[in-house]
Design an enzyme around this catalytic site. Structure first.
Site, PDB file in Angstrom:
ATOM      1  N   GLY A  12       8.347 -51.555   1.612  1.00 21.91           N
ATOM      2  CA  GLY A  12       8.551 -52.567   0.579  1.00 21.91           C
ATOM      3  C   GLY A  12       8.078 -52.169  -0.810  1.00 21.91           C
ATOM      4  O   GLY A  12       7.790 -53.035  -1.643  1.00 21.91           O
ATOM      5  N   ASN A  14       9.910 -50.919  -3.123  1.00 16.69           N
ATOM      6  CA  ASN A  14      10.918 -51.435  -4.062  1.00 16.69           C
ATOM      7  C   ASN A  14      10.789 -52.949  -4.223  1.00 16.69           C
ATOM      8  O   ASN A  14      10.980 -53.474  -5.322  1.00 16.69           O
ATOM      9  CB  ASN A  14      12.326 -51.060  -3.592  1.00 16.69           C
ATOM     10  CG  ASN A  14      12.711 -49.650  -4.001  1.00 16.69           C
ATOM     11  OD1 ASN A  14      12.918 -49.365  -5.181  1.00 16.69           O
ATOM     12  ND2 ASN A  14      12.782 -48.750  -3.026  1.00 16.69           N
ATOM     13  N   ILE A  86      22.750 -53.915   9.455  1.00 12.83           N
ATOM     14  CA  ILE A  86      24.058 -54.030   8.805  1.00 12.83           C
ATOM     15  C   ILE A  86      24.497 -55.487   8.865  1.00 12.83           C
ATOM     16  O   ILE A  86      24.500 -56.103   9.943  1.00 12.83           O
ATOM     17  CB  ILE A  86      25.076 -53.090   9.472  1.00 12.83           C
ATOM     18  CG1 ILE A  86      24.651 -51.649   9.175  1.00 12.83           C
ATOM     19  CG2 ILE A  86      26.488 -53.356   8.969  1.00 12.83           C
ATOM     20  CD1 ILE A  86      25.408 -50.601   9.930  1.00 12.83           C
ATOM     21  N   LEU A  87      24.841 -56.039   7.705  1.00 17.03           N
ATOM     22  CA  LEU A  87      25.218 -57.457   7.625  1.00 17.03           C
ATOM     23  C   LEU A  87      26.662 -57.641   8.083  1.00 17.03           C
ATOM     24  O   LEU A  87      27.505 -56.758   7.871  1.00 17.03           O
ATOM     25  CB  LEU A  87      25.032 -57.962   6.190  1.00 17.03           C
ATOM     26  CG  LEU A  87      23.581 -57.935   5.691  1.00 17.03           C
ATOM     27  CD1 LEU A  87      23.520 -58.191   4.188  1.00 17.03           C
ATOM     28  CD2 LEU A  87      22.722 -58.956   6.445  1.00 17.03           C
ATOM     29  N   ASN A 101      22.457 -53.683  -3.006  1.00 18.72           N
ATOM     30  CA  ASN A 101      21.634 -52.798  -2.170  1.00 18.72           C
ATOM     31  C   ASN A 101      21.197 -51.601  -3.015  1.00 18.72           C
ATOM     32  O   ASN A 101      21.884 -51.224  -3.963  1.00 18.72           O
ATOM     33  CB  ASN A 101      22.486 -52.297  -1.001  1.00 18.72           C
ATOM     34  CG  ASN A 101      21.752 -51.316  -0.097  1.00 18.72           C
ATOM     35  OD1 ASN A 101      20.589 -51.531   0.259  1.00 18.72           O
ATOM     36  ND2 ASN A 101      22.406 -50.224   0.262  1.00 18.72           N
ATOM     37  N   HIS A 103      20.474 -47.589  -2.439  1.00 13.48           N
ATOM     38  CA  HIS A 103      20.690 -46.528  -1.451  1.00 13.48           C
ATOM     39  C   HIS A 103      20.120 -45.218  -1.986  1.00 13.48           C
ATOM     40  O   HIS A 103      20.326 -44.885  -3.157  1.00 13.48           O
ATOM     41  CB  HIS A 103      22.187 -46.385  -1.157  1.00 13.48           C
ATOM     42  CG  HIS A 103      22.453 -45.405  -0.059  1.00 13.48           C
ATOM     43  ND1 HIS A 103      22.313 -45.732   1.270  1.00 13.48           N
ATOM     44  CD2 HIS A 103      22.788 -44.093  -0.092  1.00 13.48           C
ATOM     45  CE1 HIS A 103      22.564 -44.668   2.008  1.00 13.48           C
ATOM     46  NE2 HIS A 103      22.857 -43.657   1.208  1.00 13.48           N
TER      47      HIS A 103
HETATM   48  C1  GAR Z   1      14.326 -46.625  -0.214  1.00 18.00           C
HETATM   49  O1  GAR Z   1      14.364 -45.269  -0.563  1.00 18.00           O
HETATM   50  C2  GAR Z   1      15.751 -47.157  -0.051  1.00 18.00           C
HETATM   51  O2  GAR Z   1      16.674 -46.565  -0.908  1.00 18.00           O
HETATM   52  C3  GAR Z   1      16.044 -46.790   1.376  1.00 18.00           C
HETATM   53  O3  GAR Z   1      14.851 -47.046   2.067  1.00 18.00           O
HETATM   54  C4  GAR Z   1      13.735 -46.811   1.184  1.00 18.00           C
HETATM   55  C5  GAR Z   1      12.833 -48.020   1.283  1.00 18.00           C
HETATM   56  O4  GAR Z   1      11.610 -47.801   0.631  1.00 18.00           O
HETATM   57  N1  GAR Z   1      17.144 -47.581   1.867  1.00 18.00           N
HETATM   58  C6  GAR Z   1      18.043 -47.108   2.724  1.00 18.00           C
HETATM   59  O5  GAR Z   1      18.017 -45.981   3.187  1.00 18.00           O
HETATM   60  C7  GAR Z   1      19.142 -48.099   3.101  1.00 18.00           C
HETATM   61  N2  GAR Z   1      20.324 -47.410   3.497  1.00 18.00           N
HETATM   62  P1  GAR Z   1      10.636 -49.009   0.330  1.00 18.00           P
HETATM   63  O6  GAR Z   1      10.512 -49.827   1.620  1.00 18.00           O
HETATM   64  O7  GAR Z   1       9.346 -48.389  -0.053  1.00 18.00           O
HETATM   65  O8  GAR Z   1      11.239 -49.826  -0.787  1.00 18.00           O
END
Ligand code: GAR
Length: 189
Positions: A12, A14, A86-87, A101, A103
């Protein structure tokens, strides 16, 4: 005040950035009204520490239906921040233009089912790519196929490992995600 629902599956960081940017005004006139996780994760704890309402809906076939029943009426934007389920098509169609999202690659490269987190960085490193980055995009039924809102990139240095790439991607994400959310809020349907 715009209401943002954030979906998480992991650490989390982000989500934390979004919470901080709403508080500082970097994402103006918006707040995180609810954080939903599809598994136990640190993202839930971050939300609780920030005093945000949380919900855990265990991942599985009926996740999207359950999510639909708890998304508050006044929700303006649903933000996937390190969210790994996946929604459903029904859900993505119902909220079309209102789900984004982040990515961890330069889509359309290294996207789609199974391409998440470290799998992306390992694939990018193994392919000998010269650059990588992150993408903020709208969510549609096709995994990682929705319209791109913005991307940020960096050069890959010789010797960069998948772990190095993960760190660099995260740093790009913290840069572009607030701007991606601002843009999405500005063009809401
Ligand atoms: C992030 O790098 C995000 O882009 C990726 O998971 C990480 C989460 O980090 N998401 C995916 O791969 C989705 N396809 P966080 O939990 O520290 O924000």
């Amino acid at each position: 005040m715009k209401n943002i629902v954030v979906l998480v599956s992991g650490s989390g960081s982000n989500l934390q950035r979004i919470i901080d940017c709403c508080a500082s005004g970097e994402i103006p006139n918006a707040r995180v009204s609810l954080v939903v996780a599809d598994r136990e994760c640190y993202g839930l704890e971050r939300a609780e520490m920030a005093g945000i309402k949380t919900m855990l809906i265990k991942r599985g076939k009926d996740f999207s239906d359950k999510l639909d029943s708890v998304v508050p009426e006044n929700t303006d934007l649903i933000v996937l921040a390190g969210f790994l389920s996946i929604l459903s098509q029904e859900f993505t169609q119902k909220f079309e233009g209102k789900i984004i999202n982040i990515h961890p690659s330069l889509l359309p490269k290294y996207g789609g089912k199974g391409m998440w987190g470290h799998y992306v960085h390992e694939a990018v490193a193994a392919a000998g790519e010269k650059e990588s980055g992150a993408t903020v995009h709208f969510v549609t039924a096709g995994v990682d196929e929705g319209e791109i809102i913005l991307q940020g990139k960096f050069d890959i240095m010789p010797g960069d490992t998948a772990e190095d790439l993960a760190k660099k991607v995260h740093s790009v994400e913290y840069d572009i995600f607030p701007e991606g959310i601002r843009r999405a809020l500005a063009i809401l349907k």
